[in-house]
Design a protein around this motif. Structure first.
Motif, PDB file in Angstrom:
ATOM      1  N   CYS A   1      36.208  37.653  36.756  1.00 18.55           N
ATOM      2  CA  CYS A   1      36.311  39.122  36.698  1.00 18.55           C
ATOM      3  C   CYS A   1      37.564  39.567  35.950  1.00 18.55           C
ATOM      4  O   CYS A   1      38.036  40.693  36.138  1.00 18.55           O
ATOM      5  CB  CYS A   1      36.282  39.709  38.104  1.00 18.55           C
ATOM      6  SG  CYS A   1      34.653  39.582  38.884  1.00 18.55           S
ATOM      7  N   ASP A   2      38.098  38.691  35.111  1.00 20.32           N
ATOM      8  CA  ASP A   2      39.125  39.129  34.169  1.00 20.32           C
ATOM      9  C   ASP A   2      38.424  39.957  33.095  1.00 20.32           C
ATOM     10  O   ASP A   2      37.271  39.690  32.764  1.00 20.32           O
ATOM     11  CB  ASP A   2      39.803  37.903  33.542  1.00 20.32           C
ATOM     12  CG  ASP A   2      41.003  38.268  32.696  1.00 20.32           C
ATOM     13  OD1 ASP A   2      42.134  38.177  33.207  1.00 20.32           O
ATOM     14  OD2 ASP A   2      40.808  38.662  31.524  1.00 20.32           O
ATOM     15  N   VAL A   3      39.128  40.957  32.556  1.00 24.70           N
ATOM     16  CA  VAL A   3      38.480  41.855  31.590  1.00 24.70           C
ATOM     17  C   VAL A   3      38.135  41.153  30.263  1.00 24.70           C
ATOM     18  O   VAL A   3      37.280  41.604  29.515  1.00 24.70           O
ATOM     19  CB  VAL A   3      39.368  43.101  31.352  1.00 24.70           C
ATOM     20  CG1 VAL A   3      40.488  42.797  30.355  1.00 24.70           C
ATOM     21  CG2 VAL A   3      38.542  44.279  30.898  1.00 24.70           C
ATOM     22  N   HIS A   4      38.804  40.040  30.016  1.00 22.74           N
ATOM     23  CA  HIS A   4      38.526  39.263  28.801  1.00 22.74           C
ATOM     24  C   HIS A   4      37.519  38.161  29.124  1.00 22.74           C
ATOM     25  O   HIS A   4      37.623  37.522  30.175  1.00 22.74           O
ATOM     26  CB  HIS A   4      39.817  38.642  28.265  1.00 22.74           C
ATOM     27  CG  HIS A   4      40.884  39.668  27.990  1.00 22.74           C
ATOM     28  ND1 HIS A   4      41.896  39.932  28.887  1.00 22.74           N
ATOM     29  CD2 HIS A   4      41.044  40.511  26.949  1.00 22.74           C
ATOM     30  CE1 HIS A   4      42.661  40.904  28.383  1.00 22.74           C
ATOM     31  NE2 HIS A   4      42.170  41.270  27.213  1.00 22.74           N
ATOM     32  N   GLN A   5      36.594  37.931  28.231  1.00 24.07           N
ATOM     33  CA  GLN A   5      35.553  36.945  28.527  1.00 24.07           C
ATOM     34  C   GLN A   5      36.147  35.559  28.767  1.00 24.07           C
ATOM     35  O   GLN A   5      37.094  35.148  28.075  1.00 24.07           O
ATOM     36  CB  GLN A   5      34.526  36.862  27.384  1.00 24.07           C
ATOM     37  CG  GLN A   5      33.266  36.129  27.821  1.00 24.07           C
ATOM     38  CD  GLN A   5      32.628  35.286  26.732  1.00 24.07           C
ATOM     39  OE1 GLN A   5      33.175  35.113  25.655  1.00 24.07           O
ATOM     40  NE2 GLN A   5      31.472  34.755  27.028  1.00 24.07           N
TER      41      GLN A   5
ATOM     42  N   ALA B   1      43.560  41.378  37.120  1.00 24.48           N
ATOM     43  CA  ALA B   1      44.113  42.716  37.387  1.00 24.48           C
ATOM     44  C   ALA B   1      43.968  43.598  36.147  1.00 24.48           C
ATOM     45  O   ALA B   1      44.328  44.770  36.176  1.00 24.48           O
ATOM     46  CB  ALA B   1      45.574  42.610  37.790  1.00 24.48           C
ATOM     47  N   ASP B   2      43.433  43.060  35.077  1.00 24.52           N
ATOM     48  CA  ASP B   2      43.395  43.833  33.825  1.00 24.52           C
ATOM     49  C   ASP B   2      42.176  44.752  33.616  1.00 24.52           C
ATOM     50  O   ASP B   2      42.161  45.492  32.628  1.00 24.52           O
ATOM     51  CB  ASP B   2      43.646  42.926  32.600  1.00 24.52           C
ATOM     52  CG  ASP B   2      42.765  41.699  32.537  1.00 24.52           C
ATOM     53  OD1 ASP B   2      41.799  41.604  33.320  1.00 24.52           O
ATOM     54  OD2 ASP B   2      43.045  40.823  31.678  1.00 24.52           O
ATOM     55  N   PRO B   3      41.173  44.785  34.519  1.00 23.48           N
ATOM     56  CA  PRO B   3      40.189  45.874  34.407  1.00 23.48           C
ATOM     57  C   PRO B   3      40.762  47.227  34.877  1.00 23.48           C
ATOM     58  O   PRO B   3      40.091  48.249  34.788  1.00 23.48           O
ATOM     59  CB  PRO B   3      39.034  45.436  35.331  1.00 23.48           C
ATOM     60  CG  PRO B   3      39.224  43.962  35.526  1.00 23.48           C
ATOM     61  CD  PRO B   3      40.725  43.769  35.496  1.00 23.48           C
TER      62      PRO B   3
ATOM     63  N   GLY C   1      46.822  40.584  33.776  1.00 29.09           N
ATOM     64  CA  GLY C   1      47.273  41.896  34.230  1.00 29.09           C
ATOM     65  C   GLY C   1      48.402  42.354  33.341  1.00 29.09           C
ATOM     66  O   GLY C   1      49.404  41.640  33.213  1.00 29.09           O
ATOM     67  N   TYR C   2      48.237  43.501  32.684  1.00 27.97           N
ATOM     68  CA  TYR C   2      49.196  43.933  31.653  1.00 27.97           C
ATOM     69  C   TYR C   2      49.535  45.408  31.777  1.00 27.97           C
ATOM     70  O   TYR C   2      49.707  46.101  30.776  1.00 27.97           O
ATOM     71  CB  TYR C   2      48.634  43.634  30.245  1.00 27.97           C
ATOM     72  CG  TYR C   2      48.033  42.254  30.137  1.00 27.97           C
ATOM     73  CD1 TYR C   2      48.836  41.144  29.885  1.00 27.97           C
ATOM     74  CD2 TYR C   2      46.668  42.056  30.336  1.00 27.97           C
ATOM     75  CE1 TYR C   2      48.293  39.872  29.827  1.00 27.97           C
ATOM     76  CE2 TYR C   2      46.114  40.789  30.275  1.00 27.97           C
ATOM     77  CZ  TYR C   2      46.929  39.706  30.023  1.00 27.97           C
ATOM     78  OH  TYR C   2      46.385  38.446  29.975  1.00 27.97           O
ATOM     79  N   ALA C   3      49.571  45.906  33.005  1.00 24.61           N
ATOM     80  CA  ALA C   3      49.916  47.318  33.200  1.00 24.61           C
ATOM     81  C   ALA C   3      51.381  47.551  32.808  1.00 24.61           C
ATOM     82  O   ALA C   3      52.206  46.630  32.880  1.00 24.61           O
ATOM     83  CB  ALA C   3      49.692  47.707  34.659  1.00 24.61           C
TER      84      ALA C   3
HETATM   85 ZN   LIG Z   1      42.472  39.151  30.676  1.00 25.18          ZN
END
Ligand SMILES: [Zn+2]
Length: 181
Positions: free
Chosen positions: A26-30, A103-105, A146-148
């Motif tokens: 469930c990381d935003v990157h595939q 955490a990046d979504p 995670g890159y907030a």
């Molecule tokens: Zn990612």
């Protein structure tokens, strides 16, 4: 990170009486590394839920990919995840799960492009842990991207993941082993 998941999957299969391992990424990157490494391995099922316009721009087909458009909110993202996980459980019947709790979504992420809230991410974690617990399928959870801008947001999201795992399993020891593994 993704290559490590496959190494860990082989280790689990060899050390325990486990054959079918599912990766719920469930990381935003595939999870293109997981998809590539497990492509010819029928015992590892790569499920990745990602933003379709995000890196990597050329996706490597996994066993199931859910491509969410940029700007997808909590409700659409969570219903797509639930559908994909339930379908994968049915077809693959996993005996062990690696859960990559990105955490990046998060809407405040600089690289994510999705619009999930902290509450939505917490509901995601809660649903994952409870779904597999109900089926007696062990879950090893790992932090992912995670890159907030505000590092406290990243900490909040990861902390909530661990908190949900603790609530489900009630043993610090078990959870700690899951995270480090
Ligand atoms: Zn990612």
């Amino acid at each position: 990170v993704f290559n490590d998941v496959c190494v860990a999957a082989k280790f689990i299969q060899q050390q325990f009486d486990v054959n079918r391992i599912m990766v719920v990424d469930c990381d935003v990157h595939q999870g293109n590394g997981t998809a590539a490494i497990s492509r010819d391995d029928p015992t590892v099922f790569a499920l990745s839920i990602q933003c379709e316009t995000n890196f990597p721009f050329q996706k490597t087909a996994g066993d199931l990919d859910v491509n969410l458009p940029a700007g997808t909110s909590d409700s659409h993202s969570l219903s797509a995840m639930r559908q994909a996980v339930e379908q994968s459980i049915k077809t693959f019947q996993p005996e062990f799960v690696f859960y990559l709790a990105g955490a990046d979504p998060f809407a405040g992420d600089r690289l994510g492009q999705l619009e999930l809230t902290k509450l939505g991410l917490c509901q995601r974690d809660e649903w994952i842990f409870s779904t597999f617990q109900q089926r007696n399928i062990p879950v090893a959870v790992s932090m992912a991207g995670g890159y907030a801008n505000d590092i406290e947001d990243i900490v909040d999201i990861h902390f909530a993941t661990i908190d949900q795992a603790l609530k489900r399993h009630g043993s610090t020891n078990q959870v700690a082993n899951g995270v480090s593994g």
